[in-house]
Enzyme design. Structure first.
Site, PDB file in Angstrom:
ATOM      1  N   HIS A  55      76.946  44.368  57.145  1.00 10.68           N
ATOM      2  CA  HIS A  55      75.989  45.163  57.939  1.00 10.68           C
ATOM      3  C   HIS A  55      75.080  46.017  57.056  1.00 10.68           C
ATOM      4  CE1 HIS A  55      77.823  43.945  61.623  1.00 10.68           C
ATOM      5  NE2 HIS A  55      78.971  44.542  61.381  1.00 10.68           N
ATOM      6  N   ASP A  60      82.295  36.463  60.707  1.00 14.22           N
ATOM      7  CA  ASP A  60      82.690  37.722  61.335  1.00 14.22           C
ATOM      8  C   ASP A  60      82.148  37.708  62.765  1.00 14.22           C
ATOM      9  OD1 ASP A  60      83.536  40.757  60.338  1.00 14.22           O
ATOM     10  OD2 ASP A  60      82.134  40.755  62.032  1.00 14.22           O
ATOM     11  N   HIS A  93      80.810  39.911  64.385  1.00 19.24           N
ATOM     12  CA  HIS A  93      79.554  40.661  64.503  1.00 19.24           C
ATOM     13  C   HIS A  93      78.506  40.049  63.580  1.00 19.24           C
ATOM     14  CE1 HIS A  93      82.902  43.556  65.275  1.00 19.24           C
ATOM     15  NE2 HIS A  93      82.213  43.653  66.393  1.00 19.24           N
ATOM     16  N   ASP A 152      87.781  39.128  63.077  1.00 21.91           N
ATOM     17  CA  ASP A 152      87.757  39.940  64.298  1.00 21.91           C
ATOM     18  C   ASP A 152      87.361  39.178  65.559  1.00 21.91           C
ATOM     19  OD1 ASP A 152      85.332  39.700  63.049  1.00 21.91           O
ATOM     20  OD2 ASP A 152      84.849  41.832  63.032  1.00 21.91           O
TER      21      ASP A 152
END
Lengths: 222, 316
Positions: B127, B164, B166, B253
């Site tokens: 991120h 991931d 996200h 995740d």
């Protein structure tokens, strides 16, 4: 928020062999339609034609007389001018997807397709606006306030607690994050016209109430 | 059996994120435990971490940003720029050590001492933007590794696969105009999940147009949708791009027991994904695959997920 609740399902569409005159007539017949998806016999999307495309394709010089325009519109076919590389969205797209897509590609409507490009709907900027009008709750009578607050924990709780304590219903609360450094602008849309007390309460909490004449969101620079 | 490296350093536990934060040191402890208990443990090659130098970090991040992060740690601040980013006074040094460990793994792969490696590092990175930390990330480990491979090893084409749950906004933005790095991400749909980016029509910009591919997945869709999208979106793009090295942002995740998402992948689903990635690396990259930990917060599931991941890297 998925688009399938906001899109138009009964799509007014056309086939590629039709003339521009027929396309124009179809748009006029069904009200203010500006986009006609073009499909084949199996309802597969193969293009799109807009009222602007039609206007651009026909002679527009003032010296050109009406019969000439009519003749051209009866000669030119949809397939001659339609956009073949259509920006589409699937029925599992979200309102956010549709908003960003229409902004990115500067289109006024997105045909909605299934996995095999079968046309299942269309979502226009008008549909998106309607969806947002519903979200904002502004069809109900109310008063919009603007608070300038510090960008810190617990601010929204203080705002909603104040609204609760004044026993006011909320239409929506919009938060503009990048108002100015370390500040946010919060726009509570309150379903009341009695906002004197809540305004005082907000001020006593240290929030700045912005004059409506000073409201303007920063333009997106992207 | 392949030569598989494993990067872990107990100093990674020193990045403290305070109470109630999901990105904890227990994540790495759980991963280490899962791997130590594996029958293949003696077959993996340990990688020693050393701090990255600032010049390397500057290949991705701005000087001002690096300085801000360093200063926040020196000032003993507990939050860096946004509430998600809980830090401690050691966080800057540990972030450098995370990058440095990944670069060592990359070097070992390029030297032929390893075929592939799994880097159990923290803090995560995907991120992190050029000039902004967010989503528990400070230095973009994967992006810096890609630049390192290009600068030091003259690699022309790097493929990044981000699994991931996200979207890796930082990685995408860093390379969105760069046709030498292909970024593929499969993640929970941005209308429902952090960070709200990674839509299927985001494909890169300018010279990089066509070198970014996103597969957003609606909540609850699970492995069948992942399989469909990965085969449809990633495999053909990588066949065309033919990367020389693959780096993966390996987040665990999307697992059904992970509270950070609603994607509902099973442990088997993760194994399927890892196998596809290893196959791609075998086909195009002489097996060169650098797998770097991002998210994954189920302490219960991390041991088996990491164990299975390395087992597939080893091809054992």
């Amino acid at each position: 928020m998925f688009i399938n609740k906001s899109m138009t399902v009964n799509v007014i569409k056309i086939t590629e062999d039709k003339t521009l005159a027929q396309a124009k007539k179809k748009m006029t017949l069904h009200g203010e339609i500006r986009h006609l998806p073009v499909v084949d016999a199996a309802n597969t999307l193969i293009g799109i034609i807009t009222d602007r495309d039609i206007r651009s394709a026909l002679p527009s010089d003032r010296n050109v007389c009406a019969p000439e325009i009519k003749a051209a519109s009866e000669k030119l076919k949809v397939k001659d001018i339609m956009t073949k590389n259509v920006v589409v969205i699937t029925s599992e797209g979200t309102i956010q997807d549709a908003l960003l897509l229409t902004q990115k590609y500067k289109v006024g409507a997105l045909p909605v397709v299934d996995g095999k490009k079968g046309l299942v709907g269309i979502i226009s900027t008008r549909d998106l606006l309607r969806a947002f009008i519903n979200v904002l709750g502004i069809k109900e009578p109310g008063t919009l306030l603007c608070l300038i607050v510090e960008d810190e924990f617990g601010i929204m709780k203080k705002i909603t607690d104040a609204i609760y304590e004044e026993k006011i219903s909320t239409g929506s609360i919009l938060v503009a994050r990048y108002w100015e450094k370390n500040k946010r602008a919060v726009f509570p849309y309150l379903l009341t016209q009695q906002v004197t007390n809540i305004k005082k309460r907000f001020q006593s909490l240290g929030f700045q109430l912005l004059d409506p004449m000073d409201w303007s969101l920063e333009p997106d620079t992207k | 059996m392949k030569k598989t490296g494993f990067l872990y350093d107990k100093r990674y536990l020193q990045h403290l994120t305070g109470a109630y934060h999901p990105e904890t040191s227990e994540r790495l402890t759980a991963i280490l435990k899962g791997i130590q208990e594996a029958d293949f443990y003696s077959s993996i090659i340990n990688i020693e971490a050393k701090p990255a130098d600032i010049e390397t970090i500057e290949t991705v991040h701005t000087k001002e940003y690096i300085k801000r992060f360093k200063q926040a740690c020196l000032n003993h601040e507990s939050i860096f720029e946004c509430p998600d980013n809980q830090i401690c006074s050691d966080s800057y040094d540990i972030a450098l050590l995370a990058v440095g460990g990944v670069l060592t793994a990359a070097d070992m792969i390029m030297e032929g001492r390893l075929n592939n490696a799994f880097c159990a590092i923290r803090p995560p990175g995907h991120h992190a933007e050029i000039d902004r930390g967010m989503g528990f990330c400070y230095f973009n480990n994967v992006a810096i590794a890609a630049k390192h491979l290009q600068r030091k090893w003259n690699i022309k084409k790097v493929g990044i696969i981000d699994i991931d749950v996200h979207h890796g906004n930082g990685t995408e933005h860093i390379f969105e105009k760069d046709p030498s790095v292909f970024y593929y991400s499969i993640h929970e749909h941005p209308s429902f999940a952090y960070p709200g980016t990674g839509r299927d029509f985001d494909i890169g910009n300018d010279a990089g147009a066509g070198f970014t591919k996103n597969s957003p997945v609606l909540p609850g869709r699970g492995i069948e949708e992942y399989k469909k999208l990965f085969m449809q979106d990633c495999i053909p793009e990588f066949e065309k791009f033919k990367p020389e090295v693959i780096i993966t942002s390996t987040g665990f995740d999307a697992h059904e027991d992970d509270e950070m998402s609603r994607i509902q992948l099973s442990t088997k689903g993760f194994s399927w994904l890892a196998k596809q990635i290893v196959n791609l690396a075998d086909t195009y990259c002489q097996s060169r695959l650098l797998s770097v930990l991002e998210g994954g917060y189920s302490i219960k599931r991390l041991p088996e997920l990491a164990r299975n991941h390395i087992k597939i890297l080893l091809n054992s």
